[in-house]
Motif scaffolding. Structure first.
Motif, PDB file in Angstrom:
ATOM      1  N   GLY A 223      18.942   1.933  -0.372  1.00  0.00           N
ATOM      2  CA  GLY A 223      18.423   1.526  -1.672  1.00  0.00           C
ATOM      3  C   GLY A 223      17.220   2.349  -2.103  1.00  0.00           C
ATOM      4  O   GLY A 223      16.467   2.876  -1.283  1.00  0.00           O
ATOM      5  N   LYS A 224      17.046   2.457  -3.401  1.00  0.00           N
ATOM      6  CA  LYS A 224      15.924   3.198  -3.967  1.00  0.00           C
ATOM      7  C   LYS A 224      14.659   2.343  -3.935  1.00  0.00           C
ATOM      8  O   LYS A 224      14.695   1.142  -4.227  1.00  0.00           O
ATOM      9  CB  LYS A 224      16.221   3.627  -5.400  1.00  0.00           C
ATOM     10  N   LEU A 225      13.546   2.970  -3.600  1.00  0.00           N
ATOM     11  CA  LEU A 225      12.258   2.302  -3.536  1.00  0.00           C
ATOM     12  C   LEU A 225      11.237   3.087  -4.348  1.00  0.00           C
ATOM     13  O   LEU A 225      11.308   4.315  -4.447  1.00  0.00           O
ATOM     14  CB  LEU A 225      11.768   2.196  -2.087  1.00  0.00           C
ATOM     15  N   ARG A 226      10.298   2.362  -4.917  1.00  0.00           N
ATOM     16  CA  ARG A 226       9.193   2.983  -5.637  1.00  0.00           C
ATOM     17  C   ARG A 226       7.898   2.674  -4.900  1.00  0.00           C
ATOM     18  O   ARG A 226       7.655   1.535  -4.488  1.00  0.00           O
ATOM     19  CB  ARG A 226       9.122   2.451  -7.070  1.00  0.00           C
ATOM     20  N   TRP A 227       7.066   3.691  -4.699  1.00  0.00           N
ATOM     21  CA  TRP A 227       5.762   3.462  -4.069  1.00  0.00           C
ATOM     22  C   TRP A 227       4.631   3.885  -5.010  1.00  0.00           C
ATOM     23  O   TRP A 227       4.801   4.753  -5.870  1.00  0.00           O
ATOM     24  CB  TRP A 227       5.650   4.191  -2.731  1.00  0.00           C
ATOM     25  N   GLU A 228       3.505   3.236  -4.832  1.00  0.00           N
ATOM     26  CA  GLU A 228       2.327   3.573  -5.627  1.00  0.00           C
ATOM     27  C   GLU A 228       1.079   3.377  -4.776  1.00  0.00           C
ATOM     28  O   GLU A 228       1.002   2.426  -3.986  1.00  0.00           O
ATOM     29  CB  GLU A 228       2.229   2.709  -6.883  1.00  0.00           C
ATOM     30  N   TYR A 240      -3.289   5.931  -8.663  1.00  0.00           N
ATOM     31  CA  TYR A 240      -3.724   7.213  -8.119  1.00  0.00           C
ATOM     32  C   TYR A 240      -2.544   8.152  -7.848  1.00  0.00           C
ATOM     33  O   TYR A 240      -2.516   9.279  -8.318  1.00  0.00           O
ATOM     34  CB  TYR A 240      -4.527   6.961  -6.848  1.00  0.00           C
ATOM     35  N   LEU A 241      -1.555   7.692  -7.082  1.00  0.00           N
ATOM     36  CA  LEU A 241      -0.360   8.468  -6.776  1.00  0.00           C
ATOM     37  C   LEU A 241       0.854   7.554  -6.827  1.00  0.00           C
ATOM     38  O   LEU A 241       0.741   6.339  -6.592  1.00  0.00           O
ATOM     39  CB  LEU A 241      -0.453   9.104  -5.381  1.00  0.00           C
ATOM     40  N   ASN A 242       2.020   8.119  -7.106  1.00  0.00           N
ATOM     41  CA  ASN A 242       3.240   7.315  -7.063  1.00  0.00           C
ATOM     42  C   ASN A 242       4.440   8.221  -6.835  1.00  0.00           C
ATOM     43  O   ASN A 242       4.354   9.455  -6.989  1.00  0.00           O
ATOM     44  CB  ASN A 242       3.414   6.491  -8.344  1.00  0.00           C
ATOM     45  N   GLY A 243       5.552   7.611  -6.470  1.00  0.00           N
ATOM     46  CA  GLY A 243       6.761   8.382  -6.231  1.00  0.00           C
ATOM     47  C   GLY A 243       7.919   7.477  -5.863  1.00  0.00           C
ATOM     48  O   GLY A 243       7.804   6.233  -5.925  1.00  0.00           O
ATOM     49  N   GLY A 266     -12.066   6.541   1.137  1.00  0.00           N
ATOM     50  CA  GLY A 266     -12.121   5.537   0.078  1.00  0.00           C
ATOM     51  C   GLY A 266     -11.273   4.332   0.422  1.00  0.00           C
ATOM     52  O   GLY A 266     -10.671   4.250   1.489  1.00  0.00           O
ATOM     53  N   SER A 267     -11.244   3.379  -0.496  1.00  0.00           N
ATOM     54  CA  SER A 267     -10.431   2.161  -0.340  1.00  0.00           C
ATOM     55  C   SER A 267      -9.194   2.273  -1.214  1.00  0.00           C
ATOM     56  O   SER A 267      -9.276   2.730  -2.364  1.00  0.00           O
ATOM     57  CB  SER A 267     -11.252   0.926  -0.738  1.00  0.00           C
ATOM     58  N   TYR A 268      -8.073   1.818  -0.684  1.00  0.00           N
ATOM     59  CA  TYR A 268      -6.799   1.971  -1.368  1.00  0.00           C
ATOM     60  C   TYR A 268      -5.946   0.708  -1.228  1.00  0.00           C
ATOM     61  O   TYR A 268      -6.172  -0.114  -0.336  1.00  0.00           O
ATOM     62  CB  TYR A 268      -6.000   3.142  -0.792  1.00  0.00           C
ATOM     63  N   GLU A 269      -4.957   0.611  -2.116  1.00  0.00           N
ATOM     64  CA  GLU A 269      -3.897  -0.385  -1.966  1.00  0.00           C
ATOM     65  C   GLU A 269      -2.559   0.326  -2.119  1.00  0.00           C
ATOM     66  O   GLU A 269      -2.341   1.047  -3.093  1.00  0.00           O
ATOM     67  CB  GLU A 269      -4.002  -1.500  -3.006  1.00  0.00           C
ATOM     68  N   ALA A 270      -1.676   0.143  -1.128  1.00  0.00           N
ATOM     69  CA  ALA A 270      -0.319   0.680  -1.198  1.00  0.00           C
ATOM     70  C   ALA A 270       0.609  -0.397  -1.723  1.00  0.00           C
ATOM     71  O   ALA A 270       0.505  -1.568  -1.333  1.00  0.00           O
ATOM     72  CB  ALA A 270       0.142   1.141   0.179  1.00  0.00           C
ATOM     73  N   ARG A 271       1.526  -0.002  -2.604  1.00  0.00           N
ATOM     74  CA  ARG A 271       2.502  -0.915  -3.177  1.00  0.00           C
ATOM     75  C   ARG A 271       3.888  -0.282  -3.030  1.00  0.00           C
ATOM     76  O   ARG A 271       4.084   0.872  -3.413  1.00  0.00           O
ATOM     77  CB  ARG A 271       2.210  -1.176  -4.663  1.00  0.00           C
ATOM     78  N   VAL A 272       4.831  -1.031  -2.464  1.00  0.00           N
ATOM     79  CA  VAL A 272       6.211  -0.555  -2.340  1.00  0.00           C
ATOM     80  C   VAL A 272       7.129  -1.647  -2.882  1.00  0.00           C
ATOM     81  O   VAL A 272       6.937  -2.835  -2.597  1.00  0.00           O
ATOM     82  CB  VAL A 272       6.588  -0.241  -0.874  1.00  0.00           C
ATOM     83  N   SER A 273       8.131  -1.246  -3.663  1.00  0.00           N
ATOM     84  CA  SER A 273       9.049  -2.217  -4.262  1.00  0.00           C
ATOM     85  C   SER A 273      10.443  -1.623  -4.337  1.00  0.00           C
ATOM     86  O   SER A 273      10.636  -0.400  -4.309  1.00  0.00           O
ATOM     87  CB  SER A 273       8.583  -2.613  -5.668  1.00  0.00           C
TER      88      SER A 273
END
Length: 294
Positions: A223-228, A240-243, A266-273
């Motif tokens: 399946g296709k996933l999107r990350w940010e 900041y970045l996505n793909g 720095g501080s970050y949050e990763a999001r995957v869906s």
């Protein structure tokens, strides 16, 4: 704050009608079209580590699923007991997760030669008032954690199905949370695990400056996933970045995904869906992880 469906109280309420059996939980999660699993999560593999796999409950879209964290544990008790003790007495690292279990006075586990784990816990572990759906998820949370800990420690045969029998103060037929009758051998139920979860980095961890590795699992192989990646400054989050990536399609790696990014301090949050095939602009079953780069 806990979901509205989870109401906690200090005592066990009067038994309710519609009691289910732990060995045959009601299937209440959405079907594959919504990105949910049609099978249970693959059993954890043996690892040489003092970290225990622990499952928690968390929300995704309009449903509730199980998510796993690896937690540091002491050397006391056996690996299954240690993992369950964390599940019942500690808080998840990720604030999006929770547990309805209470810290029990007594907790013991054993394994038979037939890949059956027996968990004997005192009744005070169930001192929460849950609706039927949440009660079934709580029992599956225990089943997933116990089987994960046994497999991770090499105590069970990975080639066989592992079942869990839950006793309460040494007895069968206890009605957990006044909703689920215990005592029957219970396996991992299909569809309980989160459609997407980020395995690494875990919530609140620190990574070294440079290439940061991300890994996780989707319940849709191929399946296709999107990350940010979002930069976090106090309460402000800035894209900041996505793909896009594709989960592994088959074999032992089915559903797994991984990617690496060069990130500065720095501080970050990763999001995957998951990407909804019917709507390329809608993200399904988002999972997030907050982390920092030194």
């Amino acid at each position: 704050m806990l979901p509205a469906a989870l109401a906690l109280s200090g005592c066990v309420a009067t038994p309710q009608p519609g009691i289910t059996d732990s060995g045959t939980p009601t299937q209440t999660v959405p079907g594959p079209a919504a990105g949910a699993a049609t099978t249970s999560a693959p059993l954890e593999s043996t690892q040489a580590s003092n970290k225990a796999p622990v499952y928690w409950i968390g929300r995704s879209n309009n449903n509730v699923f199980l998510y796993r964290e690896f937690r540091d544990v002491s050397e006391q008790d056996n690996p299954i007991t240690r993992a369950l003790r964390v599940m019942m007495s500690e808080k998840p690292l990720d604030p999006d997760f929770f547990t309805p279990w209470q810290n029990p006075k007594k907790l013991a586990t054993s394994i038979s030669g037939k890949n059956v784990i027996t968990v004997d816990v005192s009744a005070d572990a169930f001192n929460s008032n849950l609706d039927a759906d949440m009660a079934e998820r709580a029992i599956q949370q225990l089943v997933y954690t116990a089987t994960a800990a046994g497999a991770s420690a090499g105590l069970t045969d990975a080639g066989q199905q592992i079942q869990v029998v839950i006793l309460v103060d040494g007895h069968t037929d206890y009605v957990a949370f006044n909703r689920v009758r215990l005592g029957s051998p219970t396996s991992r139920s299909a569809g309980m695990v989160a459609p997407v979860w980020i395995v690494d980095p875990q919530e609140g961890t620190q990574a070294a400056d440079g290439a940061v590795k991300f890994s996780g699992r989707s319940t849709v192989p191929g399946g296709k996933l999107r990350w940010e990646i979002q930069r976090v400054d106090g309460t402000t989050k800035t894209p900041y970045l996505n793909g896009n990536i594709t989960a592994s399609p088959d074999g032992a790696q089915a559903g797994l995904f991984n990617f690496s990014l060069n990130l500065g301090p720095g501080s970050y949050e990763a999001r995957v869906s998951q990407v909804d095939p019917a709507s390329s602009v809608q993200d399904l079953n988002v999972d997030t992880r907050g982390f920092t780069v030194r």
